[in-house]
Design a protein around this motif. Structure first.
Motif, PDB file in Angstrom:
ATOM      1  N   TYR A 100       0.659  -1.163   0.011  1.00 34.57           N
ATOM      2  CA  TYR A 100      -0.109  -0.085   0.058  1.00 34.57           C
ATOM      3  C   TYR A 100       1.002   1.314   0.080  1.00 34.57           C
ATOM      4  CZ  TYR A 100      -3.575   3.244   1.575  1.00 34.57           C
ATOM      5  OH  TYR A 100      -4.154   4.508   1.628  1.00 34.57           O
ATOM      6  N   TYR A 135       1.744 -10.257  -1.405  1.00 28.85           N
ATOM      7  CA  TYR A 135       1.720  -8.725  -1.035  1.00 28.85           C
ATOM      8  C   TYR A 135       1.658  -8.651   0.301  1.00 28.85           C
ATOM      9  CZ  TYR A 135       0.968  -8.023  -5.956  1.00 28.85           C
ATOM     10  OH  TYR A 135       0.941  -8.002  -7.284  1.00 28.85           O
ATOM     11  N   PHE A 172       1.680  -5.924   4.214  1.00 24.36           N
ATOM     12  CA  PHE A 172       1.041  -4.796   4.419  1.00 24.36           C
ATOM     13  C   PHE A 172       1.418  -4.333   5.916  1.00 24.36           C
ATOM     14  CE2 PHE A 172      -1.448  -6.749   1.192  1.00 24.36           C
ATOM     15  CZ  PHE A 172      -1.497  -5.522   0.310  1.00 24.36           C
ATOM     16  N   THR A 213      -3.385  -1.503   6.192  1.00 22.98           N
ATOM     17  CA  THR A 213      -3.118  -1.185   5.093  1.00 22.98           C
ATOM     18  C   THR A 213      -3.565  -1.806   4.089  1.00 22.98           C
ATOM     19  OG1 THR A 213      -0.717  -1.789   4.942  1.00 22.98           O
ATOM     20  CG2 THR A 213      -1.202   0.780   5.684  1.00 22.98           C
ATOM     21  N   TRP A 259      -5.951  -0.884   0.991  1.00 22.07           N
ATOM     22  CA  TRP A 259      -5.585  -1.341  -0.232  1.00 22.07           C
ATOM     23  C   TRP A 259      -6.743  -1.885  -0.925  1.00 22.07           C
ATOM     24  CZ3 TRP A 259      -1.348  -2.192  -3.335  1.00 22.07           C
ATOM     25  CH2 TRP A 259      -1.096  -3.508  -4.170  1.00 22.07           C
ATOM     26  N   GLN A 260      -7.523  -2.731  -0.266  1.00 23.52           N
ATOM     27  CA  GLN A 260      -8.685  -3.241  -0.914  1.00 23.52           C
ATOM     28  C   GLN A 260      -9.940  -2.135  -0.874  1.00 23.52           C
ATOM     29  OE1 GLN A 260      -9.338  -6.492   2.300  1.00 23.52           O
ATOM     30  NE2 GLN A 260      -8.017  -7.952   0.820  1.00 23.52           N
ATOM     31  N   ALA A 290      -7.479  -2.162  -4.920  1.00 30.07           N
ATOM     32  CA  ALA A 290      -6.061  -2.922  -4.976  1.00 30.07           C
ATOM     33  C   ALA A 290      -5.719  -2.902  -6.610  1.00 30.07           C
ATOM     34  CB  ALA A 290      -6.256  -4.396  -4.626  1.00 30.07           C
ATOM     35  N   LEU A 324      -4.072   0.422  -7.294  1.00 31.10           N
ATOM     36  CA  LEU A 324      -2.977   0.616  -6.475  1.00 31.10           C
ATOM     37  C   LEU A 324      -1.680  -0.255  -6.759  1.00 31.10           C
ATOM     38  CD1 LEU A 324      -4.772   0.937  -2.977  1.00 31.10           C
ATOM     39  CD2 LEU A 324      -3.163   2.877  -4.010  1.00 31.10           C
ATOM     40  N   LYS A 325      -2.053  -1.396  -7.449  1.00 33.96           N
ATOM     41  CA  LYS A 325      -0.858  -2.302  -7.864  1.00 33.96           C
ATOM     42  C   LYS A 325      -0.221  -1.756  -9.021  1.00 33.96           C
ATOM     43  CE  LYS A 325      -0.094  -6.737 -10.053  1.00 33.96           C
ATOM     44  NZ  LYS A 325       0.419  -5.987 -10.941  1.00 33.96           N
TER      45      LYS A 325
END
Length: 146
Positions: free
Chosen positions: A86, A110, A112, A120, A124-125, A129, A132-133
């Protein structure tokens, strides 16, 4: 003397060309078993099951997981060197992780940050995600030592 110089040059070279990993506690993923994550488990590794790969150390919870890693290590390496995914995506910053806060997405691991009331992985979700990825992939190329 010649041997000492050779060792120093090799050590210096390995440091310069080593990949960029979060090595808190001396191991990738703080010594947690990177293979176990793919069974949806966050398990601490054991010192009797260790491997060196890409100039860094990994711990595993069993001989079976160690062998699985040795057969295809690139499949188990955490994304972004094991730093918080994140933080890499949002701020392009290398932030430590809670090794028990993780996600497997598209067969990738991944990790966090999860402390002081901030998880985070949930951010992120919640914030998307997939987007953000994409940002994290671009940011990692800019900030990693690769």
């Amino acid at each position: 003397m010649r041997n000492l110089i050779t060792i120093l040059v090799l050590t210096f070279s390995a440091t310069i060309f080593a990949q960029d990993y979060n090595l808190k506690k001396g191991y990738v993923a703080e010594g947690y078993d990177v293979v176990a994550y793919f069974s949806n488990k966050a398990e601490k590794g054991d010192k009797k099951y260790t491997a060196n790969y890409d100039g860094v150390k990994f711990k595993f919870s069993s001989q079976k997981n160690l062998e699985t890693f040795k057969n295809a290590p690139e499949n188990y390496i955490p994304q972004y060197g094991g730093y918080c995914a994140y933080a890499i995506g949002v701020k392009a910053e290398k932030v430590s992780i809670d090794p028990e806060t993780f996600e497997i997405r598209d067969k990738k691991l991944y990790l966090f940050y999860n402390s002081w009331g901030t998880n985070t992985l949930k951010l992120w979700q919640k914030e998307g995600a997939d987007e953000l990825k994409i940002k994290a992939d671009k940011n990692w190329k800019k900030i990693s030592k690769k």
